[in-house]
Design an enzyme around this catalytic site. Structure first.
Site, PDB file in Angstrom:
ATOM      1  N   LYS A 111      40.509  20.219  20.537  1.00  0.00           N
ATOM      2  CA  LYS A 111      40.414  18.801  20.709  1.00  0.00           C
ATOM      3  C   LYS A 111      39.209  18.098  19.637  1.00  0.00           C
ATOM      4  CE  LYS A 111      43.117  18.034  24.636  1.00  0.00           C
ATOM      5  NZ  LYS A 111      43.619  17.448  25.976  1.00  0.00           N
ATOM      6  N   LYS A 193      52.293  25.271  23.081  1.00  0.00           N
ATOM      7  CA  LYS A 193      52.449  24.575  24.690  1.00  0.00           C
ATOM      8  C   LYS A 193      53.000  23.245  24.670  1.00  0.00           C
ATOM      9  CE  LYS A 193      48.270  22.551  26.648  1.00  0.00           C
ATOM     10  NZ  LYS A 193      48.617  21.634  27.725  1.00  0.00           N
ATOM     11  N   LYS A 196      51.272  16.263  25.854  1.00  0.00           N
ATOM     12  CA  LYS A 196      51.516  14.980  25.997  1.00  0.00           C
ATOM     13  C   LYS A 196      51.343  14.138  24.622  1.00  0.00           C
ATOM     14  CE  LYS A 196      49.369  14.293  30.619  1.00  0.00           C
ATOM     15  NZ  LYS A 196      48.010  14.055  31.286  1.00  0.00           N
TER      16      LYS A 196
END
Ligand code: ATP
Ligand code: LTN
Length: 335
Positions: A111, A193, A196
């Protein structure tokens, strides 16, 4: 009865990966455990968003919790920042964690990648997650596969503090992972994966998606070209992902599905999967629309926060006593 704790971030559309990896377990565990389910708004703040967006997302996740079958009569449902113990215990654990171990967290590395300066909150995120879990003396934490490293860190911190300050300081928790669904992959790229935050809407199925969108995403899902319906993650990640999703929603084993679809084309499997997913999500959507804007929802969260606070205050008092902090003054904490 042992205690279960888990949380979901109020960030955008909850998808079937979140459901099959974590939320489905939340529902199943409530019958034989004391469950505490949190909407982790302090975690969501690690990625900047407007006040309005955050508040709406909190209520969206709360309504979704109830819509999928979390029963507020059985489980405690509340918002993280309504319980001050999370921030307090977060600091106590921060002082017992090392920058080296936090730098090794893969979620942080991913991130913060390509960012000139990474937000401190993103770096501290796993320590706050450990605080969430340890605050409730949770024995079991239902999560998706991607959270394994954070659960390991939580265990390491608990064991470290117990070693320094007394074995009764923290309960050392275990992660709980699904057999099918622990790691649902993106429909457009079955090697990463389902997320969102991925740009392509067709990479995921959100729990609130219309039948038309679900159909489009599944029918377009990336597969291989050999036409054989077989579970083989290494060589056939696309078909394997669809079989896992099918299995998790229908309760049929992957082996049974392989037999059932032996000789059929991918189109048939996909068409049937659309039906299975639409049938599973429709009742969730109906319940969600019923409660999302109700006063009942706010009452449930207030009631949940009261119960969560009562547990939290006991843990904070015990931990402060063991660590030699404070006097017990200023709050109704009994040492
Ligand atoms: P995302 O990566 O999609 O942005 P997240 O992991 O950051 O989501 P949460 O909403 O907090 O954020 O995740 C809630 C739960 O869903 C966690 O237990 C997480 O492990 C699980 N989860 C997230 N993605 C998947 C997936 N693709 N498959 C299975 N479980 C998942
Ligand atoms: N890190 C998790 C969300 C989360 C959580 C928790 C899960 C925050 N605190 C405590 C279980 C227990 C995520 O991003 N999926």
């Amino acid at each position: 009865m042992s205690r279960v704790f888990s949380g979901v971030q109020p960030t955008g559309n909850i998808h079937i990966g979140n459901y099959l990896g974590a939320l489905k377990q939340f529902v199943d565990l409530q019958n034989d455990h004391e469950c505490v389910y949190c909407i982790v708004d302090m975690h969501a703040m690690t990625v900047p968003k407007s006040a309005e967006e955050l508040r709406n997302s909190i209520l969206d996740v709360a309504a979704l919790y109830l819509a999928i079958g979390i029963d507020p009569e059985k489980s405690i449902v509340f918002v993280q920042s309504d319980v001050p113990g999370h921030a307090e215990l977060g600091w106590m654990l921060t002082c017992n964690s090392y920058t080296g171990e936090l730098s090794r967290m893969t979620q942080y590395k991913q991130k913060s990648k390509n960012k000139e300066s990474a937000p401190t909150g993103l770096f501290m995120y796993p320590v706050l997650m450990a605080a969430d879990i340890l605050l409730y003396d949770a024995a079991l934490v239902p999560v998706g596969d991607d959270q394994k490293q954070h659960i390991e860190l939580t265990r390491d911190l608990a064991i470290r503090v117990n070693g320094k300050y007394g074995e009764d300081t923290f309960v050392v928790p275990e992660g709980s992972y699904m057999k099918s669904g622990a790691r649902v992959m993106a429909l457009d790229d079955p090697t990463s994966k389902m997320s969102k935050s991925a740009e392509n809407e067709m990479s995921r199925i959100s729990l609130m998606d219309s039948p038309a969108k679900i159909k489009k995403a599944i029918m377009r899902a990336t597969t291989d070209s050999d036409g054989i319906i077989r579970f083989d993650i290494e060589n056939k990640p696309g078909i394997s992902n669809l079989l896992s999703i099918y299995s998790a929603f229908s309760g049929k084993t992957v082996a049974d599905l392989e037999k059932e679809y032996d000789g059929s084309g991918y189109g048939t499997l996909k068409k049937d999967l659309v039906e299975v997913v639409v049938d599973a999500l429709t009742p969730f959507q109906e319940k969600y629309n019923e409660i999302r804007h109700s006063d009942e929802l706010i009452r449930i969260l207030q009631n949940g926060a009261e119960k969560a606070n009562a547990i939290s205050e006991k843990t904070i008092a015990r931990v402060k006593k063991n660590l030699g902090m404070g006097t017990g003054a200023g709050r109704k904490l009994t040492f």
